[in-house]
Design a protein around this motif. Structure first.
Motif, PDB file in Angstrom:
ATOM      1  N   ARG A 207      64.568  31.118  76.248  1.00  0.00           N
ATOM      2  CA  ARG A 207      65.163  31.070  74.907  1.00  0.00           C
ATOM      3  C   ARG A 207      66.294  32.092  74.846  1.00  0.00           C
ATOM      4  O   ARG A 207      66.130  33.237  75.257  1.00  0.00           O
ATOM      5  CB  ARG A 207      64.119  31.363  73.831  1.00  0.00           C
ATOM      6  CG  ARG A 207      63.379  32.660  74.064  1.00  0.00           C
ATOM      7  CD  ARG A 207      62.230  32.845  73.089  1.00  0.00           C
ATOM      8  NE  ARG A 207      61.401  33.954  73.527  1.00  0.00           N
ATOM      9  CZ  ARG A 207      60.380  33.836  74.370  1.00  0.00           C
ATOM     10  NH1 ARG A 207      60.061  32.649  74.841  1.00  0.00           N
ATOM     11  NH2 ARG A 207      59.686  34.883  74.745  1.00  0.00           N
ATOM     12  N   THR A 209      70.016  33.180  72.402  1.00  0.00           N
ATOM     13  CA  THR A 209      70.925  32.957  71.285  1.00  0.00           C
ATOM     14  C   THR A 209      72.324  33.242  71.802  1.00  0.00           C
ATOM     15  O   THR A 209      72.560  34.297  72.393  1.00  0.00           O
ATOM     16  CB  THR A 209      70.603  33.889  70.108  1.00  0.00           C
ATOM     17  OG1 THR A 209      69.265  33.643  69.666  1.00  0.00           O
ATOM     18  CG2 THR A 209      71.564  33.648  68.953  1.00  0.00           C
ATOM     19  N   GLN A 219      68.347  28.832  70.822  1.00  0.00           N
ATOM     20  CA  GLN A 219      67.451  28.053  71.672  1.00  0.00           C
ATOM     21  C   GLN A 219      66.017  28.466  71.390  1.00  0.00           C
ATOM     22  O   GLN A 219      65.690  29.651  71.374  1.00  0.00           O
ATOM     23  CB  GLN A 219      67.786  28.283  73.144  1.00  0.00           C
ATOM     24  CG  GLN A 219      66.931  27.471  74.108  1.00  0.00           C
ATOM     25  CD  GLN A 219      67.261  27.783  75.554  1.00  0.00           C
ATOM     26  OE1 GLN A 219      67.813  28.832  75.853  1.00  0.00           O
ATOM     27  NE2 GLN A 219      66.917  26.883  76.453  1.00  0.00           N
ATOM     28  N   GLY A 223      62.817  24.821  74.204  1.00  0.00           N
ATOM     29  CA  GLY A 223      64.099  24.278  74.631  1.00  0.00           C
ATOM     30  C   GLY A 223      64.869  23.598  73.519  1.00  0.00           C
ATOM     31  O   GLY A 223      65.987  23.123  73.730  1.00  0.00           O
ATOM     32  N   ASP A 224      64.282  23.513  72.322  1.00  0.00           N
ATOM     33  CA  ASP A 224      64.974  22.916  71.187  1.00  0.00           C
ATOM     34  C   ASP A 224      66.157  23.791  70.783  1.00  0.00           C
ATOM     35  O   ASP A 224      66.170  24.996  71.020  1.00  0.00           O
ATOM     36  CB  ASP A 224      64.014  22.760  70.007  1.00  0.00           C
ATOM     37  CG  ASP A 224      63.237  24.041  69.726  1.00  0.00           C
ATOM     38  OD1 ASP A 224      62.430  24.432  70.593  1.00  0.00           O
ATOM     39  OD2 ASP A 224      63.452  24.661  68.663  1.00  0.00           O
ATOM     40  N   LEU A 225      67.167  23.187  70.164  1.00  0.00           N
ATOM     41  CA  LEU A 225      68.378  23.901  69.774  1.00  0.00           C
ATOM     42  C   LEU A 225      68.602  23.772  68.275  1.00  0.00           C
ATOM     43  O   LEU A 225      68.490  22.682  67.710  1.00  0.00           O
ATOM     44  CB  LEU A 225      69.604  23.347  70.508  1.00  0.00           C
ATOM     45  CG  LEU A 225      69.598  23.414  72.037  1.00  0.00           C
ATOM     46  CD1 LEU A 225      70.861  22.775  72.591  1.00  0.00           C
ATOM     47  CD2 LEU A 225      69.472  24.849  72.521  1.00  0.00           C
TER      48      LEU A 225
END
Length: 301
Positions: A207, A209, A219, A223-225
């Motif tokens: 993760r 930023t 992040q 793994g999502d954004l």
């Protein structure tokens, strides 16, 4: 030897019910206007004395990389950086650090934390009581516990902020959120942590930023954004001063000085025939056929 490098991000092995420390944060290097560099990294220092938990002796630090950047400091020395609304002081919750200009981000597993560096003058940061000053950015929660103020268009809330799967990680609002009232990916880990069906720190998850092309990208643990775009007027980049060009030399045949040679200039020459002054292109004291020929030569090259 600088007091850095032995922190970690704690994670949990469910099969053996044991905690492990995943490698902590790596330094983020900042290029200063004078060409020198400093690095931002977690470190520990005895100027604070946590009352009950030795793990809370960490700090965010600015490390000098030579003996000249800050007077009386040598390569490897660190200065305290105020992190405000952050858990950067917990030595087993050291997460990725990134920089964008004067913005310093710490991608904690509960929230993306960030500050803007305000004053890093030479007298600051030598002691915990007099740190390099910062202003705090609103945190971006990975997963926010339900509260009374929810805006699904902006993901902004004025509530104070509790991480949904660990009430022990709490931030002052306002702030932003990625997931509301549900755990963020990879989700709850049954049997982990202190209570069944709660998430641990997701230490293995990548993760960060970061800022890219005017966007702030957060992040998540899975793994999502979550991508932010500034809604106001961005600060314009300094523009180089225009190069001054020499003024073009006026054409003598432009008798009326309107910037171009046209039939009007020939008409003006004829109207002043045998006089002097305006229209005397040859500067021989009299307007005559030579002056008319000079205009015609430009009109009919």
């Amino acid at each position: 030897i600088p007091a850095v490098g032995y922190g970690s991000t704690e994670d949990w092995i469910v099969s053996s019910s044991s905690a492990i420390g995943v490698m902590g944060s790596q330094p983020a290097v900042k290029l200063l206007p004078d060409g020198k560099e400093v690095a931002y990294i977690h470190f520990r220092n005895g100027q604070t004395n946590p009352p009950s938990d030795f793990r809370w002796s960490g700090h965010m630090g600015e490390m000098v990389l030579d003996n000249a950047t800050v007077p009386d400091l040598v390569s490897g020395d660190l200065r305290f950086v105020a992190m405000g609304n952050s858990y950067a002081e917990i030595i087993d919750e050291q997460n990725p650090i990134t920089l964008a200009g004067n913005s310093l981000f710490h991608a904690h597993w509960a929230a993306s934390e960030g500050v803007k560096i305000i004053d890093r003058s030479n007298t600051r940061g030598i002691t915990f009581a007099n740190p390099i000053t910062t202003s705090t950015y609103p945190p971006v929660m990975r997963a926010l516990m339900n509260c009374s103020n929810k805006n699904t268009a902006t993901h902004y809330t004025t509530c104070n902020l509790s991480y949904v799967t660990d009430g022990g990680r709490y931030y002052l609002g306002p702030g932003y959120w990625s997931y509301w009232g549900v755990p963020d990916p990879p989700g709850w880990r049954v049997g982990s942590g202190n209570t069944a069906s709660t998430s641990y720190s997701a230490g293995f998850q990548a993760r960060y930023t970061y800022v890219s092309n005017g966007l702030l990208v957060v992040q998540g643990n899975g793994g999502d954004l979550l991508v932010f775009q500034h809604s106001g007027t961005p600060l314009s980049s300094p523009q180089p001063s225009p190069t001054l060009q020499p003024s073009p030399t006026p054409d003598p045949a432009d008798v009326n000085n309107d910037g171009t040679v046209t039939i009007s200039d020939l008409q003006l020459v004829i109207s002043r025939w045998l006089l002097n002054g305006q229209g005397d292109i040859q500067s021989d004291g009299k307007i005559n056929t030579l002056d008319a020929a000079a205009v015609i030569k430009v009109l009919l090259p």
